[in-house]
Design a protein around this motif. Structure first.
Motif, short mmCIF file in Angstrom:
data_model
loop_
_atom_site.label_atom_id
_atom_site.label_comp_id
_atom_site.label_asym_id
_atom_site.label_seq_id
_atom_site.Cartn_x
_atom_site.Cartn_y
_atom_site.Cartn_z
N PRO A 1 64.30 19.99 75.24
CA PRO A 1 64.99 20.57 76.39
C PRO A 1 66.06 19.64 76.97
N SER A 2 65.81 18.35 76.99
CA SER A 2 66.75 17.43 77.63
C SER A 2 68.03 17.24 76.82
N ILE A 3 68.00 17.55 75.52
CA ILE A 3 69.21 17.43 74.70
C ILE A 3 69.83 18.79 74.42
N GLY A 4 69.29 19.82 75.06
CA GLY A 4 69.88 21.15 74.93
C GLY A 4 69.51 21.91 73.69
N LEU A 5 68.51 21.44 72.94
CA LEU A 5 68.11 22.13 71.71
C LEU A 5 67.28 23.37 72.00
N ALA A 6 66.46 23.32 73.04
CA ALA A 6 65.57 24.44 73.35
C ALA A 6 65.29 24.48 74.84
N GLU A 7 64.82 25.64 75.30
CA GLU A 7 64.48 25.82 76.72
C GLU A 7 63.02 25.51 77.01
N ALA A 8 62.21 25.44 75.95
CA ALA A 8 60.79 25.14 76.10
C ALA A 8 60.31 24.46 74.82
N VAL A 9 59.12 23.90 74.86
CA VAL A 9 58.53 23.29 73.67
C VAL A 9 57.10 23.81 73.51
N CYS A 10 56.60 23.71 72.30
CA CYS A 10 55.20 24.01 72.04
C CYS A 10 54.67 22.88 71.17
N ASP A 11 53.75 22.10 71.72
CA ASP A 11 53.31 20.90 71.00
C ASP A 11 51.85 20.59 71.34
N ILE A 12 51.29 19.65 70.58
CA ILE A 12 49.92 19.21 70.80
C ILE A 12 49.84 18.39 72.09
N VAL A 13 48.82 18.67 72.88
CA VAL A 13 48.61 17.98 74.16
C VAL A 13 47.17 17.46 74.21
N SER A 14 47.02 16.20 74.55
CA SER A 14 45.68 15.64 74.76
C SER A 14 45.47 15.39 76.25
N THR A 15 46.28 14.51 76.83
CA THR A 15 46.16 14.20 78.26
C THR A 15 47.29 14.83 79.08
N GLY A 16 48.40 15.13 78.46
CA GLY A 16 49.55 15.68 79.17
C GLY A 16 50.52 14.62 79.66
N SER A 17 50.20 13.35 79.45
CA SER A 17 51.05 12.27 79.97
C SER A 17 52.42 12.24 79.27
N THR A 18 52.45 12.56 77.98
CA THR A 18 53.72 12.56 77.26
C THR A 18 54.66 13.63 77.79
N LEU A 19 54.10 14.80 78.10
CA LEU A 19 54.92 15.87 78.68
C LEU A 19 55.49 15.42 80.02
N LEU A 20 54.63 14.86 80.86
CA LEU A 20 55.08 14.44 82.20
C LEU A 20 56.17 13.38 82.11
N SER A 21 56.01 12.44 81.19
CA SER A 21 57.00 11.37 81.07
C SER A 21 58.34 11.88 80.55
N ASN A 22 58.35 13.07 79.97
CA ASN A 22 59.59 13.68 79.50
C ASN A 22 60.06 14.82 80.40
N GLY A 23 59.53 14.85 81.62
CA GLY A 23 59.98 15.82 82.61
C GLY A 23 59.55 17.25 82.33
N LEU A 24 58.40 17.43 81.67
CA LEU A 24 57.94 18.77 81.32
C LEU A 24 56.61 19.08 82.00
N LYS A 25 56.33 20.38 82.14
CA LYS A 25 55.04 20.81 82.67
C LYS A 25 54.43 21.84 81.73
N GLU A 26 53.13 21.76 81.58
CA GLU A 26 52.39 22.65 80.69
C GLU A 26 52.20 24.00 81.39
N VAL A 27 52.53 25.09 80.70
CA VAL A 27 52.43 26.41 81.35
C VAL A 27 51.53 27.38 80.60
N GLU A 28 51.34 27.21 79.29
CA GLU A 28 50.49 28.10 78.51
C GLU A 28 49.73 27.32 77.44
N THR A 29 48.47 27.69 77.23
CA THR A 29 47.70 27.13 76.11
C THR A 29 47.70 28.13 74.98
#
Length: 283
Positions: free
Chosen positions: A145-173
């Protein structure tokens, strides 16, 4: 002999190696080695990339494999899921920039989503009746999202810290995943027999790990109440103590029930409560 493919490095590899060693299987794991043979069980380990394991098992290069359930589904190889192993748990989730409003799955309609798991994500979108533009990329999905490639991502999440550090929030499992044992669908009789022996050991380790052995001293007038709190595998073992009016009670309890049950036992007069981990438990 049977061959089992496991991840060559990473958390899944470490947990898998621990499981086999807890099953009493001895083998060496030197740095950089791609194969290892057990010294006390007819088993050979192949250390491979996680994504390659379903293919190697489907093709018969390996008879068994330990892999993330999400990878097994994504690769769509013709293998048999033999057992969920209970470790390396994670989830495959959709995330969006944390400043964006989100009201539900409909907000993803016609959006562009970057992911390393297009098969799993497309299945989820189809179930929701949604269409989206998927960008398949490997690694560093969170930056999309930060480089304009996509508006959302779908990726593996364990703690969610990687998402937060990249300015993202988890919305669907999209799915929940854990390590699974898979096999080739054409095992012969000897290979199947070895698989059953291995599953027997794994079941004993898993059952033992999820239970505790408990010993306590109980006043005889409270035995019925205390026994009702400790059903055990069939029923608790009760032995008389040298001290008149007291008995020793031995049983097994589920680890998840431990603190609640122990508190109730103490409230009902139990003393000298000893709780011991179980290495293996055969039921």
């Amino acid at each position: 002999m049977i061959k089992v493919a496991i991840q060559k490095s990473g958390r899944l590899s470490d947990d898998t190696i621990s499981l086999f060693r807890e099953c009493g299987i001895r083998f060496s794991r030197g740095t950089g080695r791609l194969k290892s043979t057990a010294t006390n069980f007819p088993l050979e380990f192949l250390f491979l990339r996680d994504d390659d394991i379903p293919g190697y098992v489907a093709d018969g290069v390996a008879h068994l494999g330990v892999v993330g359930e999400n990878v097994m589904i994504e690769k769509k190889k013709d293998v048999i899921l033999r057992k969920k192993l209970g470790f390396s748990k994670c989830r495959l989730s959709v995330a969006i920039p944390k400043g964006n409003e989100y009201n539900g799955p409909e907000d993803l309609r016609n959006k562009s989503i970057a992911t390393s798991y297009p098969v799993v994500l497309q299945k989820w979108l189809d179930e929701k009746g949604l269409t989206a533009e998927l960008h398949e990329i490997s690694g560093s999905v969170e930056i999309a999202p930060s480089i304009g490639l996509a508006e959302a991502v779908c990726d593996i999440v364990s703690t969610g810290s990687t998402l937060l550090s990249n300015g993202l929030k988890e919305v669907e499992t999209v799915m929940r995943s854990e390590a699974v044992l898979i096999s080739n669908k054409n095992l012969d009789a000897k290979q199947t027999a070895l698989l059953e022996k291995l599953l027997f050991r794994m079941n004993a380790v898993q059952t033992g790990g999820s239970n505790k052995y408990i010993l306590l001293n109980a006043p005889n007038e409270q035995l019925d109440k205390i026994i009702s709190l400790l059903p055990g595998m069939k029923s608790p073992t009760v032995l008389p103590l040298h001290m008149e009016g007291w008995s020793s009670v031995h049983s097994v309890m589920a680890e998840d029930d431990y603190w609640e049950v122990v508190e109730e036992l103490k409230n009902n007069g139990a003393q000298g409560i000893l709780v011991v981990p179980i290495e293996n438990m055969i039921i």
